[in-house]
Design a protein around this motif. Structure first.
Motif, PDB file in Angstrom:
ATOM      1  N   ARG A 159       0.865  -1.183   0.000  1.00 53.93           N
ATOM      2  CA  ARG A 159       0.000   0.000   0.000  1.00 53.93           C
ATOM      3  C   ARG A 159       0.901   1.232   0.000  1.00 53.93           C
ATOM      4  O   ARG A 159       1.458   1.611   1.021  1.00 53.93           O
ATOM      5  CB  ARG A 159      -0.905  -0.013   1.224  1.00 53.93           C
ATOM      6  N   GLU A 162      -0.052   4.447   2.246  1.00 53.30           N
ATOM      7  CA  GLU A 162       0.158   4.170   3.668  1.00 53.30           C
ATOM      8  C   GLU A 162       1.649   4.148   3.987  1.00 53.30           C
ATOM      9  O   GLU A 162       2.088   4.681   4.999  1.00 53.30           O
ATOM     10  CB  GLU A 162      -0.470   2.815   4.049  1.00 53.30           C
ATOM     11  N   TYR A 241      -3.971  10.589   2.777  1.00 52.39           N
ATOM     12  CA  TYR A 241      -3.129   9.877   3.730  1.00 52.39           C
ATOM     13  C   TYR A 241      -2.136  10.802   4.418  1.00 52.39           C
ATOM     14  O   TYR A 241      -1.649  10.502   5.494  1.00 52.39           O
ATOM     15  CB  TYR A 241      -2.409   8.706   3.034  1.00 52.39           C
TER      16      TYR A 241
END
Lengths: 249, 67
Positions: A159, A162, A241
């Motif tokens: 990911r 992230e 994020y």
């Protein structure tokens, strides 16, 4: 009657080589629309990757540079530092950015390079014929995982948003999708912010766009959009994020 | 009063425009274009509301919208 929708100027008139229904075309157009709206076509330099979007340099009217596989952020770093008033973006797929180019991506973020990265994640290697990518989902059937991605031998999906949110140098990270009209509008807003950040000198911005690959997923474009929503979105949740302006998201 | 224009030769017949049209007025033509695809078309233009959904989701910039 007035024209309310037409091809953006920064997108060339060339017919794209992508498969029918491939969302690369949508993402190209969004980038071109943003370049038009910000009025930066004359000083924008794009860096094309290796992968399906290798010919991106044919589709944008701004200056373009091809990079070796995965090295687009390194090439963009050089261009941005040499031509300081240029606006530099890279356009990369998941095989390019999250496999062979992971080091360049992480270190460009760590250095806080003032560049914009458009990262297209379709959970598969498209150009080479549908092999497993680092972003392929657990259990996903691909050419190289005919019984589904098995975590005991092939590990887990990476990911990117992230992962990079832990890197101090990254300024703005957002994951968007292009599976329906509202999400396409949100994707454009995110891409625009990523370019605006660079104009304002705020540093490293990366927009991850969840995309489809009807050909290698073996589905129709409509089925692929549904598959993206039902299978990719739970693994890759949409959202911001990191936004240094707002503090940690 | 709205109008959409399809660049028939650029269309790859993916059908994404067909799937998002709120008025369901987009269909495929019977003829093939030079690429060998059946291009998308609107037969009953009077029903078009000019929402541009088809153009927004089209990956190939086939569609122009006037309103």
């Amino acid at each position: 009657m007035a024209k309310v929708f037409e091809k953006p100027h920064a997108l060339s008139d060339v017919s794209m080589h992508y498969c029918p229904g491939c969302t690369h075309g949508i993402i190209h157009r969004l980038v071109a629309e943003v370049i038009d709206e910000l009025g930066i076509e004359g000083r924008t330099i794009g860096v094309a990757p290796v992968g399906c979007s290798v010919f991106a340099y044919n589709y944008f009217e701004c200056d373009m540079q091809e990079a070796a596989h995965g090295r687009a952020p390194a090439v963009a770093t050089g261009i941005k530092r040499a031509v300081k008033d240029s606006i530099v973006f890279t356009y990369q797929g998941d095989g390019d950015l999250a496999a062979i180019g992971t080091a360049e991506t992480v270190h460009a973020a760590a250095r806080g390079e003032n560049i914009t990265i458009i990262f297209v994640n379709n959970a598969i290697y498209g150009m080479t014929g549908g092999q497993m990518a680092p972003t392929s989902l657990v259990g996903q059937v691909t050419q190289t995982t005919p019984y589904g991605r098995d975590t005991s031998t092939q590990g887990y999906p990476i990911r990117v948003c992230e992962m990079l949110s832990q890197v101090e140098g990254a300024a703005y990270l957002e994951r968007v999708a292009v599976n329906n009209i509202p999400n396409i509008r949100k994707a454009k807003k995110a891409i625009k912010k990523a370019f605006q950040n660079q104009i304002d000198g705020k540093g490293f911005s990366l927009i991850e766009v969840l995309s489809i690959c009807p050909t290698n997923w073996g589905m129709s474009p409509q089925e692929s959009m549904k598959w993206l929503e039902e299978n990719m979105m739970p693994v890759y949740p949409l959202g911001v994020y990191k936004d240094k302006e707002q503090g940690e998201a | 009063m709205a109008k959409v224009t399809f660049n028939e030769q650029k269309c790859k017949g993916c059908g994404l425009c067909v799937s998002v049209c709120p008025k369901k007025i987009i269909s495929f033509a019977d003829n093939l274009n030079a690429k060998g695809f059946k291009p998308a078309q609107v037969v009953n233009m009077d029903e078009c509301i000019g929402c541009a959904s088809c153009a927004i989701i089209c990956p190939d910039c086939v569609i122009e919208v006037e309103r």
